[in-house]
Write an enzyme that holds these catalytic residues in place. Structure first.
Site, short mmCIF file in Angstrom:
data_model
loop_
_atom_site.label_atom_id
_atom_site.label_comp_id
_atom_site.label_asym_id
_atom_site.label_seq_id
_atom_site.Cartn_x
_atom_site.Cartn_y
_atom_site.Cartn_z
N ASP A 50 0.50 -1.21 0.00
CA ASP A 50 -0.09 -0.03 0.10
C ASP A 50 0.84 1.23 -0.11
O ASP A 50 2.16 0.95 0.16
CB ASP A 50 -0.98 0.07 1.23
CG ASP A 50 -2.06 0.71 0.66
OD1 ASP A 50 -2.94 0.24 0.45
OD2 ASP A 50 -2.28 1.98 1.34
N VAL A 79 3.07 2.06 -7.18
CA VAL A 79 3.10 1.12 -8.53
C VAL A 79 3.62 2.19 -9.40
O VAL A 79 3.68 1.64 -10.89
CB VAL A 79 2.10 0.31 -8.82
CG1 VAL A 79 1.88 -0.80 -7.82
CG2 VAL A 79 0.68 1.33 -8.84
N ASN A 105 -4.12 -5.13 -7.79
CA ASN A 105 -5.43 -4.46 -7.37
C ASN A 105 -5.21 -2.84 -7.39
O ASN A 105 -6.19 -2.26 -7.34
CB ASN A 105 -5.74 -4.91 -6.00
CG ASN A 105 -6.97 -4.18 -5.48
OD1 ASN A 105 -8.14 -4.52 -6.06
ND2 ASN A 105 -7.05 -3.41 -4.59
N TYR A 170 -10.61 6.54 -16.56
CA TYR A 170 -10.84 5.32 -15.91
C TYR A 170 -11.26 4.05 -16.59
O TYR A 170 -10.57 2.91 -16.83
CB TYR A 170 -11.80 5.50 -14.74
CG TYR A 170 -11.60 4.20 -13.92
CD1 TYR A 170 -10.76 3.84 -13.13
CD2 TYR A 170 -13.06 3.66 -13.84
CE1 TYR A 170 -10.95 2.82 -12.10
CE2 TYR A 170 -13.25 2.30 -12.80
CZ TYR A 170 -11.98 2.04 -12.30
OH TYR A 170 -12.10 0.93 -11.36
N LYS A 174 -8.94 0.83 -17.64
CA LYS A 174 -9.61 -0.53 -17.39
C LYS A 174 -9.65 -1.21 -18.78
O LYS A 174 -9.39 -2.30 -18.58
CB LYS A 174 -10.57 -0.39 -16.93
CG LYS A 174 -10.51 -0.07 -15.19
CD LYS A 174 -9.96 -0.87 -14.49
CE LYS A 174 -10.01 -0.29 -13.01
NZ LYS A 174 -8.85 -1.29 -12.06
#
Length: 262
Positions: A50, A79, A105, A170, A174
């Site tokens: 995290d 990340v 995730n 977004y 995705k």
């Protein structure tokens, strides 16, 4: 968590003997639900990452208490930073003796009309959600391919298929995760590595409720076949299936956790 799941019987040992690495798993969303499920399903070791140190430490403590036999550790990781990704991979490999399952995730959403969107807003969502998934997948593929085994599960979204206002950044990210999953799976197959993704529609958790107008959440939930949003553990259950040997002949698949497959 299991006490909130109707008719749920914990511990089917889908991940017995396996080690799991999950990014962005210290919050209240799908990542933490997947971490809980990994512990319940018999993982021998679990590493979560995290960007929030306090939240990460608390999550590790909670997960470790669930099953003292599962070795749980955490590592800070952004990340969007390749050095962080490499440090996380090194930590996970050392802590587990070899990662069997990676669950990607980490992701970032937002609501903005395209005409009002800045380059920075676009790039931030794409960098975390798509490029971050690529960085983790690339790093883990290099190791798993050498071993000749491994599983990667990515978190996509129905917005990779479906058009929705104020979601250009977004949805593009995705859709990219879906394409990345399919193409990387073909490259990895000859090495015995499987790569699949889940595609949730709407899964309710505290952060989503905090950042999304209630009327929008209600409108989206009404579109679902069951007339409600998913619980995060319902998405995590599908991740566990894809991470387990029960899905041994599946790769390059995008599994819709909703009724909204195109």
């Amino acid at each position: 968590m299991s006490t909130n799941i109707p008719n749920y019987v914990p511990g089917h040992n889908l991940l017995a003997g396996k080690s799991v690495l999950i990014t962005a798993a210290a919050g209240a969303g799908i990542g933490f639900a997947a971490a809980q499920k990994s512990v319940e399903e018999g993982a021998r070791a679990l590493v979560i990452s995290d960007v929030h140190e306090g939240r990460l430490a608390q999550a590790v403590e909670t997960l470790q208490a669930m099953n003292p036999e599962c070795k749980v550790s955490g590592k800070l990781c952004n990340v969007t930073v390749e050095e962080d990704v490499q440090a996380l991979i090194r930590h996970a490999e050392d802590a587990t003796g070899g990662v069997d399952v990676l669950i990607n995730n980490a992701g970032l959403g937002g609501t903005k009309l395209l005409v009002d969107m800045t380059d920075e807003e676009w790039e931030r969502v794409l960098d975390i959600t798509l490029t971050g998934t690529m960085r983790m997948t690339r790093a883990m593929m290099r190791i798993m391919q050498t071993r000749g085994a491994g599983v990667i599960v990515n978190n996509a979204s129905v917005l990779g298929w479906r058009a929705q206002k104020e979601q250009c950044h977004y949805a593009a990210a995705k859709a990219g995760v879906m394409a990345l999953t399919r193409c990387a799976a073909i490259e990895a197959a000859e090495f015995g590595v499987r790569i699949n993704a889940v595609s949730p529609s709407i899964a309710l958790h505290a952060f989503l409720k905090k950042t999304t107008p209630p009327e929008l959440l209600e409108k989206l939930a009404e579109k679902e076949a069951f007339g409600r949003a998913a619980e995060v553990w319902e998405v995590a259950n599908v991740m566990m299936f894809l991470a387990s040997d029960y899905s041994s002949y599946m790769t390059g698949e995008i599994v819709s956790v909703s009724s909204q497959h195109p």
